[in-house]
Structures are given as C-alpha cells and as structure tokens.
Design a protein around this motif. Sequence first.
Motif, short mmCIF file in Angstrom:
data_model
loop_
_atom_site.label_atom_id
_atom_site.label_comp_id
_atom_site.label_asym_id
_atom_site.label_seq_id
_atom_site.Cartn_x
_atom_site.Cartn_y
_atom_site.Cartn_z
N ILE A 23 2.29 -8.95 5.94
CA ILE A 23 2.36 -9.50 4.71
C ILE A 23 2.68 -8.60 3.60
N LEU A 24 3.05 -9.06 2.49
CA LEU A 24 3.34 -8.15 1.38
C LEU A 24 2.16 -8.01 0.48
N THR A 25 1.85 -6.97 -0.11
CA THR A 25 0.87 -6.62 -1.07
C THR A 25 1.12 -5.45 -1.87
N THR A 26 0.08 -4.99 -2.49
CA THR A 26 0.33 -3.89 -3.38
C THR A 26 -0.71 -2.86 -3.17
N LYS A 27 -0.37 -1.65 -3.57
CA LYS A 27 -1.31 -0.66 -3.50
C LYS A 27 -2.51 -0.70 -4.64
N ASP A 28 -2.25 -1.77 -5.71
CA ASP A 28 -3.31 -2.11 -6.70
C ASP A 28 -4.53 -2.88 -6.07
N VAL A 29 -3.95 -3.67 -4.93
CA VAL A 29 -4.99 -4.60 -4.23
C VAL A 29 -5.64 -3.44 -3.32
N LEU A 30 -4.95 -2.77 -2.55
CA LEU A 30 -5.49 -2.08 -1.28
C LEU A 30 -6.34 -0.96 -1.93
N ILE A 31 -5.77 -0.06 -2.58
CA ILE A 31 -6.32 1.16 -3.00
C ILE A 31 -7.19 1.15 -4.41
N MET A 32 -6.89 0.52 -5.48
CA MET A 32 -7.36 0.38 -6.61
C MET A 32 -8.45 -1.11 -6.43
N LYS A 33 -8.34 -1.57 -5.40
CA LYS A 33 -9.34 -2.73 -5.17
C LYS A 33 -9.21 -3.65 -6.18
N LYS A 34 -8.14 -4.06 -6.75
CA LYS A 34 -8.09 -5.13 -7.62
C LYS A 34 -7.96 -6.44 -6.97
N PRO A 35 -8.52 -7.48 -7.56
CA PRO A 35 -8.87 -8.95 -6.85
C PRO A 35 -7.34 -9.61 -6.64
N ILE A 36 -7.17 -10.42 -5.68
CA ILE A 36 -5.95 -11.18 -5.46
C ILE A 36 -6.12 -12.20 -6.15
N LEU A 37 -4.91 -12.48 -7.06
CA LEU A 37 -5.10 -13.53 -8.12
C LEU A 37 -3.71 -14.35 -8.03
N PHE A 38 -2.92 -13.73 -7.25
CA PHE A 38 -1.41 -14.54 -7.14
C PHE A 38 -1.05 -14.45 -5.58
N VAL A 39 -0.86 -15.75 -5.01
CA VAL A 39 -0.40 -15.64 -3.75
C VAL A 39 1.00 -16.56 -3.63
N SER A 40 1.95 -16.13 -2.83
CA SER A 40 3.12 -16.90 -2.73
C SER A 40 3.40 -17.00 -1.02
N HIS A 41 3.89 -18.15 -0.63
CA HIS A 41 4.32 -18.33 0.74
C HIS A 41 5.77 -18.51 0.64
N ASP A 42 6.60 -17.64 0.80
CA ASP A 42 8.07 -17.71 0.49
C ASP A 42 8.97 -18.69 1.38
N GLU A 43 9.66 -19.45 0.86
CA GLU A 43 10.50 -20.54 1.55
C GLU A 43 11.49 -19.84 2.59
N ASP A 44 12.31 -19.03 1.76
CA ASP A 44 13.19 -18.32 2.69
C ASP A 44 13.07 -17.64 4.02
N ASP A 45 11.77 -16.83 4.05
CA ASP A 45 11.54 -16.19 5.16
C ASP A 45 10.26 -16.48 5.79
N GLY A 46 9.27 -17.33 5.03
CA GLY A 46 7.99 -17.44 5.42
C GLY A 46 7.07 -16.45 5.22
N MET A 47 7.42 -15.50 4.44
CA MET A 47 6.57 -14.18 4.21
C MET A 47 5.36 -14.74 3.04
N TRP A 48 4.21 -14.22 3.47
CA TRP A 48 3.28 -14.39 2.48
C TRP A 48 3.10 -13.03 1.81
N GLN A 49 2.74 -13.21 0.45
CA GLN A 49 2.62 -12.35 -0.52
C GLN A 49 1.11 -12.36 -1.26
N PHE A 50 0.48 -11.35 -1.45
CA PHE A 50 -0.69 -11.41 -2.00
C PHE A 50 -0.88 -10.27 -3.07
#
Length: 102
Positions: A23-50
Amino acid sequence: MNKSGVILLSNNWLFNDLPNTMILTTKDVLIMKKPILFVSHDEDDGMWQFHCGEDVDMDNATLVSLKEIVDYDISVTILNDLPLGWIAWRETESSHWTRQKN
C-alpha cells in the motif's frame, strides 16, 4: 490490544487483500507518527492509500504492507469493505470515518 484499545486476533484478518499487499503511505505517517486521516481504494489498480490528510509529495511517499498499516492503526480495519474508487476521511484520529465515491 493496541493503542486504540481494539483487540485483533492474528487469524482474524478483515481485509479481502492479503496482509502482505503493498500500500502507499507517507513518511509523515510512518516516521513522524501522524494519524491516518485519509484513505483511498483506487479504482484503476486496486491500490490502497493511507495518508495523514495533507498533500502527498512523491518524495514523502513510501510503500509498506497492509499489515504494517493495520498494526500501526487498527482502527482502519473498519474500512476493510471500502469499495474500489471510494475514499474515506476523518477529522481526528478519534473521529468517525466518512465515506464517499471518489
């Protein structure tokens, strides 16, 4: 029990996608420990984004497993049935998720 007070048994995986799905996320979430506030489940490729809700700079983007995100914030499991082409967001880590077709 995790930081949200939710118990998830290891054999009780709720997503249709496998735990090792990338899945796709950001260093803001992983390293800076910011909360997950937006999620998408992309129609074109099924990719999850957090994401933390801020604009995503590709230099800040990173790939991890879906299990890693669930381990980071178990509350996202409520979105396990988010359809392809839909997004979900919340104001704060303790807010309810709002869903909408993207």
